[in-house]
Design a protein around this motif. Structure first.
Motif, mmCIF file in Angstrom:
data_model
loop_
_atom_site.group_PDB
_atom_site.id
_atom_site.type_symbol
_atom_site.label_atom_id
_atom_site.label_comp_id
_atom_site.label_asym_id
_atom_site.label_seq_id
_atom_site.Cartn_x
_atom_site.Cartn_y
_atom_site.Cartn_z
ATOM 1 N N VAL A 80 -11.006 -9.653 -4.982
ATOM 2 C CA VAL A 80 -9.780 -10.187 -4.398
ATOM 3 C C VAL A 80 -9.046 -11.017 -5.453
ATOM 4 O O VAL A 80 -9.599 -11.981 -5.990
ATOM 5 N N ASP A 81 -7.802 -10.638 -5.742
ATOM 6 C CA ASP A 81 -6.957 -11.360 -6.679
ATOM 7 C C ASP A 81 -6.253 -12.468 -5.919
ATOM 8 O O ASP A 81 -5.271 -12.243 -5.213
ATOM 9 N N ALA A 82 -6.750 -13.692 -6.073
ATOM 10 C CA ALA A 82 -6.219 -14.806 -5.291
ATOM 11 C C ALA A 82 -4.860 -15.271 -5.786
ATOM 12 O O ALA A 82 -4.161 -15.991 -5.065
ATOM 13 N N THR A 83 -4.462 -14.873 -6.991
ATOM 14 C CA THR A 83 -3.139 -15.294 -7.477
ATOM 15 C C THR A 83 -2.031 -14.692 -6.639
ATOM 16 O O THR A 83 -0.881 -15.152 -6.698
ATOM 17 N N ARG A 84 -2.361 -13.676 -5.850
ATOM 18 C CA ARG A 84 -1.393 -13.054 -4.936
ATOM 19 C C ARG A 84 -1.410 -13.716 -3.559
ATOM 20 O O ARG A 84 -0.796 -13.207 -2.629
ATOM 21 N N GLY A 85 -2.096 -14.838 -3.436
ATOM 22 C CA GLY A 85 -2.296 -15.403 -2.105
ATOM 23 C C GLY A 85 -3.144 -14.438 -1.296
ATOM 24 O O GLY A 85 -4.159 -13.934 -1.785
ATOM 25 N N LEU A 86 -2.728 -14.179 -0.075
ATOM 26 C CA LEU A 86 -3.413 -13.195 0.762
ATOM 27 C C LEU A 86 -2.834 -11.799 0.555
ATOM 28 O O LEU A 86 -3.003 -10.910 1.391
ATOM 29 N N GLY A 87 -2.169 -11.602 -0.579
ATOM 30 C CA GLY A 87 -1.454 -10.353 -0.844
ATOM 31 C C GLY A 87 -2.327 -9.125 -0.931
ATOM 32 O O GLY A 87 -1.917 -8.042 -0.500
ATOM 33 N N ASP A 88 -3.543 -9.248 -1.512
ATOM 34 C CA ASP A 88 -4.433 -8.081 -1.547
ATOM 35 C C ASP A 88 -4.755 -7.624 -0.127
ATOM 36 O O ASP A 88 -4.701 -6.428 0.189
ATOM 37 N N PHE A 89 -5.108 -8.581 0.732
ATOM 38 C CA PHE A 89 -5.426 -8.239 2.120
ATOM 39 C C PHE A 89 -4.193 -7.701 2.850
ATOM 40 O O PHE A 89 -4.282 -6.760 3.641
ATOM 41 N N ALA A 90 -3.037 -8.312 2.597
ATOM 42 C CA ALA A 90 -1.810 -7.875 3.262
ATOM 43 C C ALA A 90 -1.445 -6.458 2.872
ATOM 44 O O ALA A 90 -1.045 -5.642 3.719
ATOM 45 N N GLU A 91 -1.586 -6.141 1.587
ATOM 46 C CA GLU A 91 -1.276 -4.776 1.146
ATOM 47 C C GLU A 91 -2.295 -3.782 1.685
ATOM 48 O O GLU A 91 -1.953 -2.645 2.024
ATOM 49 N N ASP A 92 -3.568 -4.204 1.773
ATOM 50 C CA ASP A 92 -4.579 -3.353 2.398
ATOM 51 C C ASP A 92 -4.210 -3.054 3.852
ATOM 52 O O ASP A 92 -4.322 -1.914 4.319
ATOM 53 N N LEU A 93 -3.781 -4.091 4.580
ATOM 54 C CA LEU A 93 -3.382 -3.903 5.972
ATOM 55 C C LEU A 93 -2.220 -2.925 6.071
ATOM 56 O O LEU A 93 -2.236 -2.014 6.916
ATOM 57 N N ALA A 94 -1.233 -3.086 5.208
ATOM 58 C CA ALA A 94 -0.084 -2.178 5.223
ATOM 59 C C ALA A 94 -0.519 -0.750 4.928
ATOM 60 O O ALA A 94 0.002 0.209 5.525
ATOM 61 N N SER A 95 -1.498 -0.578 4.046
ATOM 62 C CA SER A 95 -1.963 0.769 3.711
ATOM 63 C C SER A 95 -2.686 1.419 4.883
ATOM 64 O O SER A 95 -2.585 2.629 5.095
ATOM 65 N N VAL A 96 -3.417 0.626 5.669
ATOM 66 C CA VAL A 96 -4.097 1.167 6.855
ATOM 67 C C VAL A 96 -3.075 1.561 7.919
ATOM 68 O O VAL A 96 -3.191 2.617 8.553
ATOM 69 N N ILE A 97 -2.070 0.711 8.113
ATOM 70 C CA ILE A 97 -1.011 1.036 9.078
ATOM 71 C C ILE A 97 -0.331 2.345 8.688
ATOM 72 O O ILE A 97 -0.099 3.227 9.539
ATOM 73 N N ALA A 98 -0.048 2.516 7.407
ATOM 74 C CA ALA A 98 0.573 3.758 6.934
ATOM 75 C C ALA A 98 -0.391 4.930 7.060
ATOM 76 O O ALA A 98 -0.001 6.029 7.485
ATOM 77 N N GLY A 99 -1.653 4.699 6.706
ATOM 78 C CA GLY A 99 -2.637 5.771 6.762
ATOM 79 C C GLY A 99 -2.884 6.285 8.162
ATOM 80 O O GLY A 99 -3.177 7.475 8.351
ATOM 81 N N LEU A 100 -2.779 5.406 9.142
ATOM 82 C CA LEU A 100 -2.963 5.805 10.543
ATOM 83 C C LEU A 100 -1.666 6.295 11.176
ATOM 84 O O LEU A 100 -1.674 6.745 12.330
ATOM 85 N N GLY A 101 -0.569 6.197 10.431
ATOM 86 C CA GLY A 101 0.724 6.643 10.955
ATOM 87 C C GLY A 101 1.202 5.837 12.142
ATOM 88 O O GLY A 101 1.829 6.385 13.056
ATOM 89 N N LEU A 102 0.933 4.529 12.129
ATOM 90 C CA LEU A 102 1.277 3.693 13.270
ATOM 91 C C LEU A 102 2.759 3.349 13.267
ATOM 92 O O LEU A 102 3.368 3.153 12.220
ATOM 93 N N ASP A 103 3.317 3.230 14.462
ATOM 94 C CA ASP A 103 4.714 2.846 14.630
ATOM 95 C C ASP A 103 4.796 1.847 15.780
ATOM 96 O O ASP A 103 4.050 1.952 16.763
ATOM 97 N N ASP A 104 5.691 0.871 15.655
ATOM 98 C CA ASP A 104 5.842 -0.157 16.683
ATOM 99 C C ASP A 104 4.506 -0.786 17.056
ATOM 100 O O ASP A 104 4.164 -0.942 18.234
ATOM 101 N N VAL A 105 3.738 -1.157 16.051
ATOM 102 C CA VAL A 105 2.417 -1.707 16.270
ATOM 103 C C VAL A 105 2.521 -3.193 16.611
ATOM 104 O O VAL A 105 3.390 -3.914 16.117
ATOM 105 N N HIS A 106 1.635 -3.644 17.485
ATOM 106 C CA HIS A 106 1.529 -5.058 17.852
ATOM 107 C C HIS A 106 0.383 -5.655 17.045
ATOM 108 O O HIS A 106 -0.779 -5.296 17.245
ATOM 109 N N LEU A 107 0.689 -6.557 16.113
ATOM 110 C CA LEU A 107 -0.305 -7.127 15.216
ATOM 111 C C LEU A 107 -0.862 -8.426 15.784
ATOM 112 O O LEU A 107 -0.106 -9.288 16.244
ATOM 113 N N VAL A 108 -2.188 -8.567 15.715
ATOM 114 C CA VAL A 108 -2.872 -9.777 16.161
ATOM 115 C C VAL A 108 -3.740 -10.264 15.007
ATOM 116 O O VAL A 108 -4.641 -9.535 14.562
#
Length: 359
Positions: A80-108
């Motif tokens: 985890v590259d902490a200089t990005r803040g939580l950016g590594d995790f955030a980009e991972d989350l975005a990649s999963v959303i894209a990989g699953l083809g999600l639309d209008d998702v409710h994030l918790v």
């Protein structure tokens, strides 16, 4: 991990350009015409396993998903590259959303996961219908800031990877499942994740979830630097705890998002992790006399985490967004476990827009 999956939940692997993620799913009923999709993001030293009772309790017209972040649960362990803040995790989350083809998702997002969600909103054009933040890390990170979110020292002394208890780290690494010491994972869960005295039928499962945490300077807790400022260390640039150090993380910019999804802020009134008097904030521990040499409130005041979050969400609303705060009086850091029926009711009202209509 197979034995940790509750009946009614399935586990799948999603391979993205970022990482290979484990995703749990409680599918919507086959008869649901237009199911809503809710995606849950866990917090630090935990995994998607914590979300299972909530997922199973949701109505049949909801597709419930929960993702494991890198280095947690059944997902791939990557540094985890902490200089990005939580950016590594955030980009991972975005990649999963894209990989699953999600639309209008409710994030918790829960705890650190709330910070992941906030940073993902800042950095990625996500198809988000609503956001629920559950006892989220302050938008200004964890530790070493004043009420306005400004750094108390230039190097954010007292925050980041150096603040983790070495015995807790060792017991995580060794797979300690006992309650034989205050710093064992089970004792930490019972004493800080939930209100002391609370137990559930799944306590063993929550400990197993905590034990999936990858240990090391590139993961949990991360590295640190020496500091001339009290208490003698400052954040490093690698690993989980440094992602939330205020030198690296600041999500207060959500107030300027062009598209502002409605936010539900759920918090437990008894939380001792994310609190204005957090037992994990070294400045607060200094004020309590737990850590010697505290230089006083003028130099090292405890971080007012709740007040900071409320101030940012107030500005979010003033600038065209909306939010609602729901305080769970009988809960600590885990209202999803401690008051599950109300938690599900609040979440469904938010997902369906009923809370906005009532307001």
């Amino acid at each position: 991990m197979t034995g940790a999956i509750l009946p009614g939940i399935t586990s799948t692997t999603v391979t993205t350009p970022r990482y290979t993620a484990q995703v749990l799913e409680r599918p919507a009923d086959a008869t649901a015409d237009t199911p809503r999709t809710v995606l849950f993001v866990h917090g630090n030293v935990s995994s998607s396993l914590f979300w299972q009772p909530t997922m199973l309790a949701l109505p049949g017209d909801v597709r419930a998903l929960a993702v494991d972040l890198r280095g947690f649960g059944g997902s791939e362990t990557l540094p985890v590259d902490a200089t990005r803040g939580l950016g590594d995790f955030a980009e991972d989350l975005a990649s999963v959303i894209a990989g699953l083809g999600l639309d209008d998702v409710h994030l918790v997002g829960w705890s650190m996961g709330g910070g992941v969600v906030m940073q993902a909103l800042l950095e990625h054009r996500l198809p988000v219908a609503s956001v629920t933040l559950v006892n989220p890390v302050s938008p200004y990170g964890f530790g070493a800031t004043d009420a306005a979110g400004a750094l108390l020292t230039p190097d954010a002394a007292g925050s980041g990877g150096g603040g983790a208890n070495p015995d807790f780290i060792a017991r995580l690494r060794d797979g300690d499942r006992t309650a034989d010491a205050p710093s064992s994972p089970r004792s930490v869960y019972l004493g800080t994740y939930v209100t002391p005295g609370f137990t559930s039928e799944h306590d063993d499962l929550w400990v197993e979830s905590m034990l999936t945490t990858a240990i090391g300077e590139g993961n949990y807790p991360g590295d640190s630097r020496t500091s001339e400022n009290w208490p003698g260390f400052a954040p490093g640039d690698r690993g989980v705890l440094n992602t939330m150090a205020p030198t690296h993380f600041d999500a207060s910019g959500i107030v300027d998002l062009e598209r502002k999804p409605p936010i539900l802020w759920i918090r437990g009134a008894n939380d001792v992790i994310v609190s204005d008097t957090s037992l994990f904030d070294l400045n607060n521990l200094g004020a309590l006399g737990v850590i010697p040499g505290w230089p006083g409130a003028e130099v090292a005041p405890p971080q007012p985490m709740i007040a900071q979050t409320r101030a940012v969400l107030d500005r979010y609303a003033e600038r065209g967004g909306s939010y609602r705060e729901a305080v769970f009086a009988a809960s600590g850091h885990s209202p999803l476990l401690e008051e599950p029926e109300r938690f599900v009711a609040e979440l469904i009202a938010h997902v369906t827009g009923e809370d906005a209509a009532a307001a």
